[in-house]
Design a protein around this motif. Sequence first.
Motif, PDB file in Angstrom:
ATOM      1  N   GLU A  91       0.823  -1.204   0.000  1.00  0.00           N
ATOM      2  CA  GLU A  91       0.000   0.000   0.000  1.00  0.00           C
ATOM      3  C   GLU A  91       0.865   1.266   0.000  1.00  0.00           C
ATOM      4  N   ALA A  92       1.987   1.216   0.703  1.00  0.00           N
ATOM      5  CA  ALA A  92       2.875   2.381   0.774  1.00  0.00           C
ATOM      6  C   ALA A  92       3.514   2.693  -0.579  1.00  0.00           C
ATOM      7  N   LEU A  93       3.543   1.708  -1.469  1.00  0.00           N
ATOM      8  CA  LEU A  93       4.140   1.896  -2.790  1.00  0.00           C
ATOM      9  C   LEU A  93       3.071   2.031  -3.874  1.00  0.00           C
ATOM     10  N   THR A  94       1.843   2.303  -3.463  1.00  0.00           N
ATOM     11  CA  THR A  94       0.732   2.484  -4.393  1.00  0.00           C
ATOM     12  C   THR A  94       0.284   3.945  -4.377  1.00  0.00           C
ATOM     13  N   GLY A  95      -0.081   4.451  -5.548  1.00  0.00           N
ATOM     14  CA  GLY A  95      -0.508   5.841  -5.662  1.00  0.00           C
ATOM     15  C   GLY A  95       0.605   6.706  -6.202  1.00  0.00           C
ATOM     16  N   ASP A  96       0.576   7.982  -5.877  1.00  0.00           N
ATOM     17  CA  ASP A  96       1.622   8.912  -6.300  1.00  0.00           C
ATOM     18  C   ASP A  96       2.799   8.789  -5.337  1.00  0.00           C
ATOM     19  N   ILE A  97       3.926   8.330  -5.843  1.00  0.00           N
ATOM     20  CA  ILE A  97       5.091   8.096  -4.993  1.00  0.00           C
ATOM     21  C   ILE A  97       6.330   8.717  -5.621  1.00  0.00           C
ATOM     22  N   LEU A  98       7.370   8.883  -4.811  1.00  0.00           N
ATOM     23  CA  LEU A  98       8.685   9.261  -5.310  1.00  0.00           C
ATOM     24  C   LEU A  98       9.526   8.005  -5.373  1.00  0.00           C
ATOM     25  N   GLN A  99      10.096   7.733  -6.533  1.00  0.00           N
ATOM     26  CA  GLN A  99      10.849   6.493  -6.736  1.00  0.00           C
ATOM     27  C   GLN A  99      12.258   6.798  -7.230  1.00  0.00           C
ATOM     28  N   VAL A 100      13.243   6.211  -6.573  1.00  0.00           N
ATOM     29  CA  VAL A 100      14.622   6.290  -7.058  1.00  0.00           C
ATOM     30  C   VAL A 100      14.817   5.169  -8.076  1.00  0.00           C
ATOM     31  N   PRO A 101      15.093   5.492  -9.336  1.00  0.00           N
ATOM     32  CA  PRO A 101      15.266   4.443 -10.349  1.00  0.00           C
ATOM     33  C   PRO A 101      16.392   3.491  -9.968  1.00  0.00           C
ATOM     34  N   THR A 102      16.316   2.291 -10.486  1.00  0.00           N
ATOM     35  CA  THR A 102      17.370   1.321 -10.238  1.00  0.00           C
ATOM     36  C   THR A 102      18.687   1.816 -10.833  1.00  0.00           C
ATOM     37  N   THR A 103      19.783   1.522 -10.155  1.00  0.00           N
ATOM     38  CA  THR A 103      21.100   1.995 -10.607  1.00  0.00           C
ATOM     39  C   THR A 103      21.426   1.493 -12.002  1.00  0.00           C
ATOM     40  N   VAL A 104      21.068   0.243 -12.273  1.00  0.00           N
ATOM     41  CA  VAL A 104      21.334  -0.327 -13.600  1.00  0.00           C
ATOM     42  C   VAL A 104      20.144   0.008 -14.492  1.00  0.00           C
ATOM     43  N   SER A 105      20.106   1.249 -14.976  1.00  0.00           N
ATOM     44  CA  SER A 105      19.015   1.724 -15.820  1.00  0.00           C
ATOM     45  C   SER A 105      19.592   2.525 -16.976  1.00  0.00           C
ATOM     46  N   ALA A 106      18.700   2.902 -17.893  1.00  0.00           N
ATOM     47  CA  ALA A 106      19.140   3.645 -19.080  1.00  0.00           C
ATOM     48  C   ALA A 106      19.139   5.151 -18.863  1.00  0.00           C
TER      49      ALA A 106
END
Length: 321
Positions: A127-142
Amino acid sequence: MTGTRRPAPAIRLAGAELGWVLVNSGILLVDKPQGITSHDVVSRVRKAAGTRKVGHAGTLDPMATGLLVTGINSSTRLLTFLVGLDKTYAATIRLGVSTASDDADGEVVTVTDASSVDEPSLLRGIEALTGDILQVPTTVSAIKVDGKRAYALAREGVEVELTARPVTVTRFELLARRDVVVDGSAVVDLDVIVDCTSGTYVRALARDLGGGLGVGGHLTALRRTRIGPFDVADAAELEGVDVAAHLLPPSGVARRLFDVFEMTAQQTIDLGHGKKLPVVRSDDPGPIAAITPDGRLAGLVSVTRGIVRPIVNFPTDEVSS
């Protein structure tokens, strides 16, 4: 001749029962198999279609499977408007093991007994990760950092710190839980469905769910099942794909995505010549699909002060036979 536009070159494909088919432009939905990159898919579609002008909307990691939207010839211009569509994923999250890439392809970083994770704590974490959240992208990303991809910097051993970004997770639903022992460690596997905005990393959801529960977590399986109105059920298998049989005409795709401006024959001519088109229509920044009387996509337009203005034009190269 001055002012004459040449049509885009057609792709000639051998249809199974149709003989030779001319395919100029369109959108091809592909079900990406596991173990290859999105660029690999594009390369194979180029070979199957006989053209270099192929692109895709929305990268899938090699580990992931599912829907990849590709565009051929002038329909690559539509891809810009597909990248930002909402998406649906089916995923499996493993609690108790964290990896450097937040998925099964990365090196294991920590292993923690996850058998103590109870259902109420798990549901609160979701539930804490549902809705409008701030997310740090994974380090291994584009994502680019100082002009270089984050994954490239990570491979070079450079410590990458990415900034949290706003994303929206409209559904994060737990379908099943399995408590299993892997290599002597008690872990928890979760099958989930995620509906989210473009730019959301499901790998990061797995990481953050496990982190919030104090046991770590990573993604072991990921399948993209939907992009906007397009479903993986309608996608073609990549192996031996018959491009002509599965190509969606750009006009049909545009009708599913945008409001439509049905043009007269004269308006079609005038738009092609870059003339202003006065219309009785409310202002709309668009994109609006400008459709010709014979059903082709002439362009994407906007309306400002009663005047139709082009955003992007399309050559008259729909699917034909």
